[in-house]
Design a protein around this motif. Structure first.
Motif, short mmCIF file in Angstrom:
data_model
loop_
_atom_site.label_atom_id
_atom_site.label_comp_id
_atom_site.label_asym_id
_atom_site.label_seq_id
_atom_site.Cartn_x
_atom_site.Cartn_y
_atom_site.Cartn_z
N VAL A 1 -8.81 5.39 -0.84
CA VAL A 1 -8.84 4.20 0.01
C VAL A 1 -7.44 3.67 0.27
N VAL A 2 -6.61 3.58 -0.79
CA VAL A 2 -5.28 2.99 -0.65
C VAL A 2 -4.40 3.79 0.33
N PRO A 3 -4.25 5.12 0.17
CA PRO A 3 -3.41 5.84 1.14
C PRO A 3 -3.96 5.78 2.57
N LEU A 4 -5.30 5.79 2.73
CA LEU A 4 -5.87 5.70 4.08
C LEU A 4 -5.58 4.33 4.69
N LEU A 5 -5.69 3.27 3.90
CA LEU A 5 -5.35 1.93 4.39
C LEU A 5 -3.88 1.84 4.74
N SER A 6 -3.04 2.46 3.92
CA SER A 6 -1.60 2.47 4.21
C SER A 6 -1.32 3.09 5.56
N LEU B 1 0.84 -1.20 0.00
CA LEU B 1 0.00 0.00 0.00
C LEU B 1 0.87 1.25 0.00
N THR B 2 1.92 1.22 0.83
CA THR B 2 2.81 2.37 0.90
C THR B 2 3.62 2.52 -0.38
N ALA B 3 4.02 1.39 -0.98
CA ALA B 3 4.80 1.44 -2.22
C ALA B 3 4.01 2.13 -3.33
N LEU B 4 2.69 1.89 -3.38
CA LEU B 4 1.86 2.56 -4.38
C LEU B 4 1.86 4.07 -4.15
N CYS B 5 1.83 4.47 -2.87
CA CYS B 5 1.87 5.90 -2.55
C CYS B 5 3.23 6.49 -2.92
N TYR B 6 4.29 5.75 -2.63
CA TYR B 6 5.63 6.19 -3.03
C TYR B 6 5.72 6.34 -4.54
N ALA B 7 5.11 5.39 -5.27
CA ALA B 7 5.18 5.43 -6.73
C ALA B 7 4.55 6.70 -7.27
N GLU B 8 3.39 7.10 -6.72
CA GLU B 8 2.76 8.33 -7.18
C GLU B 8 3.60 9.56 -6.82
N ASP C 1 -3.71 19.11 -10.73
CA ASP C 1 -3.29 19.10 -12.13
C ASP C 1 -1.80 18.84 -12.30
N LEU C 2 -1.08 18.60 -11.22
CA LEU C 2 0.36 18.33 -11.31
C LEU C 2 0.58 17.05 -12.13
N PRO C 3 1.49 17.07 -13.11
CA PRO C 3 1.74 15.86 -13.92
C PRO C 3 2.20 14.70 -13.04
N ARG C 4 1.58 13.55 -13.25
CA ARG C 4 1.92 12.34 -12.51
C ARG C 4 2.10 11.19 -13.48
N GLY C 5 3.24 10.51 -13.40
CA GLY C 5 3.47 9.36 -14.26
C GLY C 5 2.73 8.13 -13.78
N PHE C 6 2.25 8.16 -12.52
CA PHE C 6 1.51 7.04 -11.92
C PHE C 6 0.56 7.60 -10.89
N LYS C 7 -0.64 7.04 -10.83
CA LYS C 7 -1.62 7.44 -9.82
C LYS C 7 -2.04 6.23 -9.00
N VAL C 8 -2.15 6.46 -7.68
CA VAL C 8 -2.60 5.40 -6.78
C VAL C 8 -4.00 4.95 -7.17
N VAL D 1 3.84 9.33 6.47
CA VAL D 1 3.88 10.70 5.97
C VAL D 1 3.72 10.73 4.45
N VAL D 2 4.33 9.78 3.75
CA VAL D 2 4.20 9.73 2.29
C VAL D 2 2.74 9.50 1.90
N SER D 3 2.07 8.61 2.61
CA SER D 3 0.66 8.33 2.30
C SER D 3 -0.21 9.56 2.55
N VAL D 4 0.07 10.28 3.64
CA VAL D 4 -0.65 11.54 3.89
C VAL D 4 -0.34 12.55 2.79
N GLY D 5 0.93 12.57 2.35
CA GLY D 5 1.35 13.50 1.31
C GLY D 5 0.61 13.30 0.01
N VAL D 6 0.31 12.06 -0.33
CA VAL D 6 -0.45 11.77 -1.55
C VAL D 6 -1.81 12.46 -1.50
#
Length: 495
Positions: A435-440, A93-100, A423-430, A409-414
């Protein structure tokens, strides 16, 4: 204008555009002197997808899987497999947040930089201290155990052992840990020479580690007994949670991918892919090893067992060669993990030095090698001193706590960045946001609750250090403290 109140200073955020501009060499932080204390030299983009994935895998598959079963299985029994799944879900879950976050803010500094852009300077500095303790202390802890495996290999291969006085922390007949010092010195030499050489060495070692773990699985499966899996959960669901908290140490390192943001080719695409690849490879290997181990040996035999995986292979085959193979595997594994962890710490210090959170010298980069040489030497001296003179159990106390806080903190940051800059460009979105960052965040809190009391005492000491350094130095030297009217944007070449 510079902020005037304490609250506004603590909450001031660094714009994402500024972070990215600095990483690309398009400009310096507000108020920075020409050259930014770095002679206009920036980190070089030389890392590709496989090399970056190897950094994540190499930082994660380390000493943890070689010894964690000896402490986790007695807590959970055969249900330790579920503990690995629980720890992996939290890490996933956290890795997905890190990826975004890595795709939106492709810079060095990991969760420190992400927190600076989303939650403010005060939180960012606290996260930076957590990361420094995570990387620096865990590097020392990992290096300490190198002597044990080195001695085991020398004993099996040559009938020779390093004298006790030179293979442990002071006390009990030991003077200092010479192998740990040598390990840190070799790694710092590699890192000073350049990142390209370092990641090539790491990539080769990662391949060897994977082969050795697959060899264990192949041998252990031949001794698999279904009866060893019953009773499956002898200590209840509480035991599964307790084991998961200790097992989480084995997943520490996935965030190392995000410390390389300024040295990665095509970072918006490469960094999310590398994080996900690292997670998938690590999780599959861990679950395979855990299942094979508890199937090959009764769960009540794991407690206090040294070099457990090697012992299982020796019991199944009736031969001594497995212990030697695993001694070699552990030596390679520890070298690889320590390399990546020290690398990660130098890049976090680089980012903090550039922001004025630490002295500017931490952000100086060599024009010849493109690496922060002075920074690396300081880290090497600190890590080497801890590894040589401090016992392993003392070093390991704070690592999991610091990591789980940084992950949260990363999950909160997402969530914050989605709301403030949609509108910030993102190469990947959670997926399944929010739900995912809250579960993380929830899973991280659950694992924090299961940590030992000593860990929280060590965390309190780190908090005191953070407060003293921040209010004594950082808050007055922050780049964001200087009025924008006095700032002079300096164009530099990212060579």
């Amino acid at each position: 204008m510079a902020s005037n109140t304490l609250g506004s200073r603590l909450l001031r955020r660094k714009p994402v555009s500024t972070l990215i501009a600095e990483s690309e060499g398009h400009g310096l932080p507000a108020g920075a002197p020409e050259g930014g204390g770095r002679s206009g030299i920036h980190l070089r983009r030389s890392i590709g997808l496989w090399q970056l994935s190897s950094i994540g895998i190499g930082a994660t598959i380390g000493t943890g899987i070689f010894f964690v079963l000896g402490t986790a299985v007695p807590d959970a029994g055969p249900a330790v497999i579920l503990s690995f799944v629980l720890a992996a879900v939290t890490a996933g879950l956290t890795a997905l947040c890190y990826a975004e976050m890595a795709s939106a803010i492709p810079v060095s500094g990991s969760s420190y930089s992400y927190a600076y852009a989303t939650l403010g300077e005060g939180v960012a500095f606290g996260v930076g201290i957590c990361l420094l303790m995570e990387y620096g202390v865990s590097a020392s802890a990992i290096a300490v155990s190198w002597a044990e495996y080195l001695n085991k290999f020398f004993d099996l291969a040559f009938g020779f052992r390093i004298p006790e006085q030179l293979s442990g922390a002071p006390g009990g007949g030991h003077w200092f840990n010479l192998p740990a010092l040598l390990l840190v010195a070799m790694i710092c030499f590699l890192l000073v020479r350049g990142v390209s050489e370092s990641v090539k060495v790491n990539a080769a070692m990662v391949g060897i580690k994977i082969v050795i773990l697959l060899l264990f699985v192949g041998v252990a499966v031949t001794g698999f007994r279904s009866g060893n899996l019953t009773p499956f959960m002898p200590l209840g669901i509480g035991g599964v949670g307790t084991a998961a908290s200790s097992i989480f140490f084995s997943f520490i390192g996935l965030d190392a991918v995000s410390t390389a943001g300024e040295e990665v080719k095509n970072p918006r695409r490469t960094m999310p892919l590398a994080i996900i690849i690292s997670l998938v490879v690590v999780t599959l290997l861990y679950i395979l090893v855990a299942l094979a181990a508890v199937g090959a040996q009764p769960w009540d035999q794991f407690k206090g067992q040294e070099a457990g995986l090697a012992q299982i292979m020796q019991d199944i085959t009736g031969q001594g060669w497995p212990a030697m193979i695993f001694a070699v595997g552990a030596i390679i594994s520890i070298f690889s993990v320590t390399l990546v962890v020290i690398y990660g710490q130098t890049r976090i210090l680089y980012s903090m030095g550039r922001d004025g959170m630490l002295p500017e010298r931490f952000a100086q980069v060599s024009p010849r090698t493109g690496t922060p040489v002075w920074n690396t030497i300081v880290v090497g001296l600190g890590v080497g001193a801890l590894a040589a003179f401090v016992p392993l159990d003392v070093l390991a106390d704070i690592t999991s706590l610091g990591t789980l806080i940084a992950f949260s903190v990363v999950s909160v940051g997402v969530i914050v960045l989605r709301r403030t800059q949609p509108d910030l460009p993102r190469g990947f979105k959670v997926p399944l946001y929010p739900v995912v960052p809250l579960l993380s965040i929830g899973f991280c809190a659950y694992l924090i609750k299961g940590l030992h009391a000593d860990t929280f005492r060590a965390g309190a000491v780190a908090l005191v250090v953070a407060v003293v350094v921040y209010f004594g130095y950082s808050i007055k030297h922050s780049r964001l403290e200087r009025p924008a009217a006095q700032a002079e944007a300096v164009e530099v070449d990212a060579r």
